[in-house]
Design a protein around this motif. Structure first.
Motif, PDB file in Angstrom:
ATOM      1  N   GLY A   1       0.811  -1.216   0.000  1.00 54.77           N
ATOM      2  CA  GLY A   1       0.000   0.000   0.000  1.00 54.77           C
ATOM      3  C   GLY A   1       0.845   1.267   0.000  1.00 54.77           C
ATOM      4  N   ALA A   2       2.070   1.164   0.503  1.00 53.33           N
ATOM      5  CA  ALA A   2       2.980   2.308   0.512  1.00 53.33           C
ATOM      6  C   ALA A   2       3.335   2.756  -0.901  1.00 53.33           C
ATOM      7  CB  ALA A   2       4.251   1.954   1.284  1.00 53.33           C
ATOM      8  N   PHE A   3       3.237   1.849  -1.859  1.00 53.30           N
ATOM      9  CA  PHE A   3       3.548   2.190  -3.246  1.00 53.30           C
ATOM     10  C   PHE A   3       2.406   2.925  -3.937  1.00 53.30           C
ATOM     11  CE2 PHE A   3       6.545  -1.276  -2.483  1.00 53.30           C
ATOM     12  CZ  PHE A   3       7.712  -0.693  -2.949  1.00 53.30           C
ATOM     13  N   ILE A   4       1.230   2.907  -3.340  1.00 49.15           N
ATOM     14  CA  ILE A   4       0.075   3.602  -3.924  1.00 49.15           C
ATOM     15  C   ILE A   4       0.038   4.996  -3.317  1.00 49.15           C
ATOM     16  CG2 ILE A   4      -2.405   3.572  -4.304  1.00 49.15           C
ATOM     17  CD1 ILE A   4      -2.248   0.500  -3.761  1.00 49.15           C
ATOM     18  N   LYS A   5       0.583   5.958  -4.032  1.00 44.69           N
ATOM     19  CA  LYS A   5       0.734   7.332  -3.545  1.00 44.69           C
ATOM     20  C   LYS A   5      -0.367   8.225  -4.089  1.00 44.69           C
ATOM     21  CE  LYS A   5       4.757   6.853  -1.467  1.00 44.69           C
ATOM     22  NZ  LYS A   5       4.934   7.012  -0.050  1.00 44.69           N
ATOM     23  N   ILE A   6      -0.790   9.147  -3.222  1.00 48.05           N
ATOM     24  CA  ILE A   6      -1.793  10.133  -3.594  1.00 48.05           C
ATOM     25  C   ILE A   6      -1.194  11.510  -3.326  1.00 48.05           C
ATOM     26  CG2 ILE A   6      -4.102  11.006  -3.101  1.00 48.05           C
ATOM     27  CD1 ILE A   6      -4.372   8.014  -1.819  1.00 48.05           C
ATOM     28  N   PRO A   7      -1.058  12.352  -4.342  1.00 46.95           N
ATOM     29  CA  PRO A   7      -0.484  13.677  -4.091  1.00 46.95           C
ATOM     30  C   PRO A   7      -1.433  14.541  -3.253  1.00 46.95           C
ATOM     31  CG  PRO A   7      -1.088  13.414  -6.406  1.00 46.95           C
ATOM     32  CD  PRO A   7      -1.396  12.129  -5.728  1.00 46.95           C
ATOM     33  N   VAL A   8      -0.936  15.004  -2.118  1.00 47.07           N
ATOM     34  CA  VAL A   8      -1.717  15.882  -1.236  1.00 47.07           C
ATOM     35  C   VAL A   8      -0.782  16.941  -0.665  1.00 47.07           C
ATOM     36  CG1 VAL A   8      -3.507  14.233  -0.571  1.00 47.07           C
ATOM     37  CG2 VAL A   8      -1.410  14.297   0.709  1.00 47.07           C
ATOM     38  N   GLY A   9      -1.075  18.183  -0.933  1.00 49.71           N
ATOM     39  CA  GLY A   9      -0.326  19.284  -0.332  1.00 49.71           C
ATOM     40  C   GLY A   9       1.177  19.072  -0.361  1.00 49.71           C
ATOM     41  N   ILE A  10       1.762  18.972   0.825  1.00 47.36           N
ATOM     42  CA  ILE A  10       3.203  18.757   0.959  1.00 47.36           C
ATOM     43  C   ILE A  10       3.473  17.277   0.725  1.00 47.36           C
ATOM     44  CG2 ILE A  10       5.148  18.811   2.557  1.00 47.36           C
ATOM     45  CD1 ILE A  10       3.797  21.132   3.943  1.00 47.36           C
ATOM     46  N   GLY A  11       4.151  16.936  -0.344  1.00 49.68           N
ATOM     47  CA  GLY A  11       4.494  15.539  -0.618  1.00 49.68           C
ATOM     48  C   GLY A  11       3.299  14.730  -1.078  1.00 49.68           C
ATOM     49  N   SER A  12       3.226  13.503  -0.591  1.00 52.23           N
ATOM     50  CA  SER A  12       2.121  12.633  -0.969  1.00 52.23           C
ATOM     51  C   SER A  12       1.780  11.725   0.193  1.00 52.23           C
ATOM     52  CB  SER A  12       2.487  11.797  -2.199  1.00 52.23           C
ATOM     53  OG  SER A  12       3.568  10.950  -1.888  1.00 52.23           O
ATOM     54  N   ALA A  13       0.591  11.172   0.137  1.00 56.38           N
ATOM     55  CA  ALA A  13       0.144  10.226   1.160  1.00 56.38           C
ATOM     56  C   ALA A  13      -0.003   8.867   0.495  1.00 56.38           C
ATOM     57  CB  ALA A  13      -1.186  10.677   1.739  1.00 56.38           C
ATOM     58  N   ALA A  14       0.072   7.826   1.298  1.00 59.72           N
ATOM     59  CA  ALA A  14       0.006   6.477   0.754  1.00 59.72           C
ATOM     60  C   ALA A  14      -1.150   5.715   1.385  1.00 59.72           C
ATOM     61  CB  ALA A  14       1.318   5.748   1.027  1.00 59.72           C
ATOM     62  N   LEU A  15      -1.494   4.606   0.764  1.00 59.43           N
ATOM     63  CA  LEU A  15      -2.553   3.737   1.291  1.00 59.43           C
ATOM     64  C   LEU A  15      -1.956   2.620   2.152  1.00 59.43           C
ATOM     65  CD1 LEU A  15      -4.918   3.495  -1.795  1.00 59.43           C
ATOM     66  CD2 LEU A  15      -5.053   5.017   0.164  1.00 59.43           C
ATOM     67  N   ASP A  16      -0.917   2.940   2.904  1.00 57.84           N
ATOM     68  CA  ASP A  16      -0.261   1.944   3.749  1.00 57.84           C
ATOM     69  C   ASP A  16      -1.043   1.626   5.015  1.00 57.84           C
ATOM     70  OD1 ASP A  16       0.232   4.519   4.653  1.00 57.84           O
ATOM     71  OD2 ASP A  16       2.170   4.003   5.524  1.00 57.84           O
ATOM     72  N   THR A  17      -2.018   2.438   5.368  1.00 57.74           N
ATOM     73  CA  THR A  17      -2.768   2.228   6.604  1.00 57.74           C
ATOM     74  C   THR A  17      -3.983   1.326   6.409  1.00 57.74           C
ATOM     75  OG1 THR A  17      -2.084   4.458   7.200  1.00 57.74           O
ATOM     76  CG2 THR A  17      -3.701   3.448   8.605  1.00 57.74           C
ATOM     77  N   VAL A  18      -4.467   1.200   5.194  1.00 59.09           N
ATOM     78  CA  VAL A  18      -5.663   0.388   4.934  1.00 59.09           C
ATOM     79  C   VAL A  18      -5.511  -1.042   5.455  1.00 59.09           C
ATOM     80  CG1 VAL A  18      -7.191  -0.558   3.152  1.00 59.09           C
ATOM     81  CG2 VAL A  18      -6.439   1.806   3.007  1.00 59.09           C
TER      82      VAL A  18
END
Length: 160
Positions: A19-36
């Motif tokens: 899930g860490a490889f699935i990045k979503i661009p948000v504001g500063i940097g990006s967020a990942a789906l590693d928490t799902v």
């Protein structure tokens, strides 16, 4: 029983790394789906194991991003461990609405709050909207997928 828990925890940690490889661009940097996967693991694992999956998921996500905050990622991973620990406790207590409210507030506001003093108030203000969007997205996906995984695991138990 311990082998089963360790195997499931390792599987969810590996899914968090993916899930860490699935990045979503948000504001500063990006967020990942590693928490799902870690959120889904709360339905199947004890709190310590779900927290460990979340800890490993965050570290793998930050490793993939190049550790932009350096050793501060250990603090973030520890925060993730605690958040998932409490989230799992709330799940086990049957507090299904409160666990999601807790996760969204804790992961977006409380986990970001130390950076108000560590980095700057401006960083906190800039990071909060993106972190909140990523948190709600992770929670939304887990809310949809978690009941399905629980039903599948229940069928596996009855047919095994």
């Amino acid at each position: 029983m311990k082998l089963r828990l360790l195997t499931l925890a390792a599987m969810f940690a590996a899914l968090s790394a993916i899930g860490a490889f699935i990045k979503i661009p948000v504001g500063i940097g990006s967020a990942a789906l590693d928490t799902v996967p870690a959120l889904i693991s709360a339905a199947l694992l004890p709190p310590v194991y779900a927290g460990a999956a979340s800890f490993i998921g965050h570290l793998s996500s930050s490793l993939y991003a190049g550790f932009p905050f350096g050793p501060l990622h250990l603090l973030i991973a520890a925060e993730m461990f605690m958040i998932l620990f409490v989230f799992t406790k709330l799940h086990q207590a049957g507090r299904h609405i409160w666990k999601w409210v807790f996760f969204i507030v804790a992961n977006s506001v409380l986990a970001t709050l130390p950076f108000y003093w560590i980095i700057s108030p401006a960083f906190f203000a800039a990071a909060l909207p993106g972190i909140t969007i990523a948190t709600v997205l992770n929670a939304g996906i887990a809310m949809v997928v978690s009941p399905v995984v629980e039903r599948v695991m229940e069928r596996v138990k009855t047919h095994a």
